[in-house]
Design an enzyme around this catalytic site. Structure first.
Site, short mmCIF file in Angstrom:
data_model
loop_
_atom_site.label_atom_id
_atom_site.label_comp_id
_atom_site.label_asym_id
_atom_site.label_seq_id
_atom_site.Cartn_x
_atom_site.Cartn_y
_atom_site.Cartn_z
N HIS A 194 0.83 -1.21 0.00
CA HIS A 194 0.00 0.00 0.00
C HIS A 194 0.86 1.25 0.00
CE1 HIS A 194 -3.75 -2.19 1.68
NE2 HIS A 194 -3.65 -2.24 0.38
N ARG A 301 -10.65 -0.62 -14.42
CA ARG A 301 -10.54 -1.91 -13.74
C ARG A 301 -11.62 -1.98 -12.65
NH1 ARG A 301 -4.57 -0.87 -14.48
NH2 ARG A 301 -3.68 -2.75 -15.42
N ARG A 337 -14.11 -2.60 -17.82
CA ARG A 337 -13.78 -4.02 -17.87
C ARG A 337 -14.56 -4.74 -16.78
NH1 ARG A 337 -7.77 -6.01 -16.97
NH2 ARG A 337 -8.26 -5.47 -14.81
N GLU A 436 -5.06 -11.45 -23.65
CA GLU A 436 -3.99 -11.51 -22.64
C GLU A 436 -3.58 -12.93 -22.30
OE1 GLU A 436 -5.30 -9.44 -19.09
OE2 GLU A 436 -7.34 -10.16 -19.31
N ASN A 459 0.37 -7.15 -19.67
CA ASN A 459 0.88 -7.60 -18.37
C ASN A 459 0.67 -9.11 -18.20
OD1 ASN A 459 1.08 -4.87 -18.06
ND2 ASN A 459 -0.68 -4.68 -16.71
N ASP A 460 -0.55 -9.53 -18.52
CA ASP A 460 -0.83 -10.97 -18.40
C ASP A 460 -0.29 -11.75 -19.59
OD1 ASP A 460 -2.08 -11.57 -15.92
OD2 ASP A 460 -3.72 -10.26 -16.54
N CYS A 507 -3.57 -2.06 -23.54
CA CYS A 507 -3.86 -1.39 -22.26
C CYS A 507 -2.96 -1.90 -21.13
CB CYS A 507 -5.33 -1.54 -21.89
SG CYS A 507 -5.80 -3.24 -21.58
C1 PEP Z 1 -3.00 -6.68 -18.49
O1 PEP Z 1 -3.00 -7.84 -18.11
O2 PEP Z 1 -2.15 -6.20 -19.26
C2 PEP Z 1 -4.04 -5.74 -18.02
C3 PEP Z 1 -4.15 -4.52 -18.51
O3 PEP Z 1 -4.84 -6.14 -17.02
P1 PEP Z 1 -4.40 -6.24 -15.46
O4 PEP Z 1 -3.07 -5.57 -15.33
O5 PEP Z 1 -5.47 -5.56 -14.71
O6 PEP Z 1 -4.36 -7.72 -15.27
MG MG Z 2 -4.76 -8.66 -17.17
#
Ligand code: PEP
Ligand code: MG
Length: 578
Positions: A194, A301, A337, A436, A459-460, A507
């Site tokens: 945090h 999100r 989302r 993703e 990211n995923d 994104c």
């Molecule tokens: C991602 O996975 O790139 C994404 C934007 O979603 P999150 O980071 O919320 O998993």
């Molecule tokens: Mg993701």
């Protein structure tokens, strides 16, 4: 003596100043027996301390300091929840009675037992929450000792000081910010703590996870905090100091220049318009979106509405949150989302997601399809909000056609319910899917034709392509957006979507990384969605780029499998005057 220490950079910028050590309450408490006839009074002393801390946190909640990040209220609520929980405010009372001991000792015993339970948790996000328990206990101990509990009351800065602490609670940080500390340095914390989240929102240069900074640094010593590299330099020699003063000045000049780009249209040198959108977590984040010059929200999100609470937000609460954002954006796109919980974002209300391997388990769309009523509630709320702006709906973590078919069927059901109830919504609200999971990126025809747009969650996509847990520090060095496999999947998704005439965005964090802007433009990307703080820098690069000049570079990059060569090609591409 000059020395440097390496930690985790959590908030950018460079600060140079004198160390001010934050003296924390010691968790070393004495143990003494309390005679039977005084036990009732001891319990009352404990209750008084708990209620002093409760009053203090509630007071802070009522008067949230200016500049507090959106998460601040949620963090205070979490500390209040911990304080009010039977495990912290009830069990120590029983221990005082059963063991005939002092309140401090009873509280410390209970804290140790809670900490060992937290330490057994696999999930790193939840494990880090043990620090919140310690922070609450420290506050109660302070109240028991009769010390002033006013947050950070005895710590004043002169605008030059750098706060060095073993650990900091989000509440303390807010007060320190008011006291004009210019950087934070802590022994504890991680990228998802945090403290890190608050530091980032406040934009104060910070380095965490330094382990021994508090013990090694002395009051008044000169420190350089490099929030970009995650390094601190204590007692720097004059040469280093002047080098950093220069860098600091350049950094500020650069920030000022970037601010002026807010209203400039993101157009490449050859006249192609690029769309720059923002990622948000809570309705309060919209202010930052406006300041950044983003022209809409590419990723909202929604799961953050479900966190740090014990109940689920109902349809009305969700509708109000989504509507607020849609209205504030005045016709600009708002991509909501649907709930993406599980893995590093567990929620209390969904115990099913706590599995051995949660990133591969019942996460995101998988969880929603297993809880159709919960999903329908969210779909109804989003549909109802669609009338109040330009709302798009985005489905996370799709991997099979069946998931998409089921999700679309539930969306139809939600529409039918609303029609029967006479509740208006936008019939043609666009529906998109996150790409993703590598399977989705490799078999796009499953989704094309059934969706109105795609958004690549890098990211995923990186996590699942490289088999690297994105929340695990020990494999963080292997998490590489420039792995040839990742680049192939991103480029292929963009190309295939464009051929099929379906809009595609990125994104994930790659979209906000200026070192990758030209690469993504070269892949054909025309829509980027990112944390608002990154937007000006990405825009600046777009303004200096000519798309036709990128072509030969991209061809070479996509044929290169040697990582070092690949990185050097991207570096050279970024240095080109094109
Ligand atoms: C991602 O996975 O790139 C994404 C934007 O979603 P999150 O980071 O919320 O998993
Ligand atoms: Mg993701």
């Amino acid at each position: 003596m000059s020395f440097s220490m390496h930690g985790i950079a959590v908030a950018q910028g460079i600060a140079i100043g004198r160390a001010h050590l934050f003296l924390q309450t010691s968790l070393e408490v004495t143990h003494y027996a309390v005679p039977a006839e005084h036990l009732e009074a001891e319990i009352q002393r404990f209750d008084r301390a708990v209620s002093t801390v409760r009053d203090e946190l509630q007071e802070l909640e009522k008067h949230v300091p200016a500049g507090a990040p959106p998460e601040f209220a949620a963090f205070l609520q979490l500390h209040l929840m911990i304080l009010n929980d039977e495990t912290l405010s009830g069990i120590p009372r029983r221990l005082i009675l059963q063991q005939g001991c002092n309140a401090e000792w009873a509280l410390k015993q209970q804290m140790d037992s809670l900490i060992s339970q937290f330490e057994a948790i696999e999930d790193s996000y939840l494990r880090e929450r043990k620090e919140d328990v310690v922070q609450v206990v420290e506050r109660v101990l302070k109240a028991l000792s009769g010390q002033p509990t006013t947050l950070a009351a005895d710590h004043k800065a002169d605008g030059e000081s750098i706060l060095v602490a073993h650990d900091l609670s989000p509440a303390d940080m807010m007060v320190f910010k008011q006291h004009a500390f210019q950087a934070f340095v802590t022994d504890m914390g991680g990228a998802t703590s945090h403290m890190a989240i608050v530091a980032r929102s406040l934009g104060i240069p910070s380095v965490v996870a330094l382990h021994h900074a508090w013990a090694m640094i002395r009051e008044g010593e000169l420190i350089i905090v490099d929030g970009m590299a995650g390094v601190i330099i204590v007692n720097p020699d004059p040469l280093i100091l002047s080098e950093y003063r220069l860098r600091q000045e350049q950094w500020h000049i650069e920030r000022q220049k970037l601010k002026r780009l807010r209203t400039t249209r993101p157009t490449t040198l050859d006249g192609t318009d690029i769309s720059l959108l923002a990622n948000i977590e809570l309705p309060e984040d919209v202010d930052g979106v406006k300041k950044s010059g983003a022209t809409g929200i590419g990723l909202y999100r929604s799961e953050f509405l479900f966190m740090n609470r014990s109940d689920l937000p109902g349809e009305e609460e969700q509708f109000n949150a989504y509507r607020r954002v849609a209205e504030q954006l005045r016709g600009q796109v708002v991509t909501i989302r649907t709930l993406d919980i599980g893995a590093d974002k567990p929620i209390e209300q969904a115990p099913k997601v706590h599995t051995l391997n949660p990133a591969l388990g019942l996460r995101a769309i998988r969880y929603c399809l297993s809880e159709p009523r919960l999903f329908l509630t969210q779909l109804r709320a989003i549909l109802r909000a669609s009338r109040f702006g330009n709302v798009h709906l985005l489905l996370p973590m799709l991997s099979t056609g069946t998931e998409l078919t089921q999700a679309l069927a539930l969306l139809e059901q939600a529409k039918t319910e609303l029609r029967l109830e006479g509740i208006p919504f936008r019939e043609d609200m666009p529906v998109g899917g996150m790409i993703e999971v590598p399977a989705a990126a490799l078999a796009l025809p499953i989704f094309i034709g059934k969706l109105d747009f795609l958004s690549i969650g890098t990211n995923d996509l990186i996590q699942y392509t490289l088999a690297i847990d994105r929340a695990d520090d020990s494999v963080a060095h292997l998490y590489n957006p420039m792995h040839p496999a990742v680049l192939y999947l991103v480029a292929n998704t963009i190309r295939t979507a464009q051929k099929a005439g379906i809009p595609v965005a990125v994104c994930g964090e790659m979209a906000g990384n200026p070192a990758l802007t030209r690469l993504l433009l070269g892949f054909g990307l025309r829509e980027f969605s990112m944390h608002p703080a990154h937007l000006p820098e990405v825009k600046q690069i777009i303004l200096k780029t000519s798309l036709p000049d990128l072509k030969p570079w991209i061809r070479k990059i996509l044929q290169t499998y040697d990582t070092e060569r690949l990185e050097s090609l991207v570096l050279r591409l970024n240095q080109q005057n094109c």
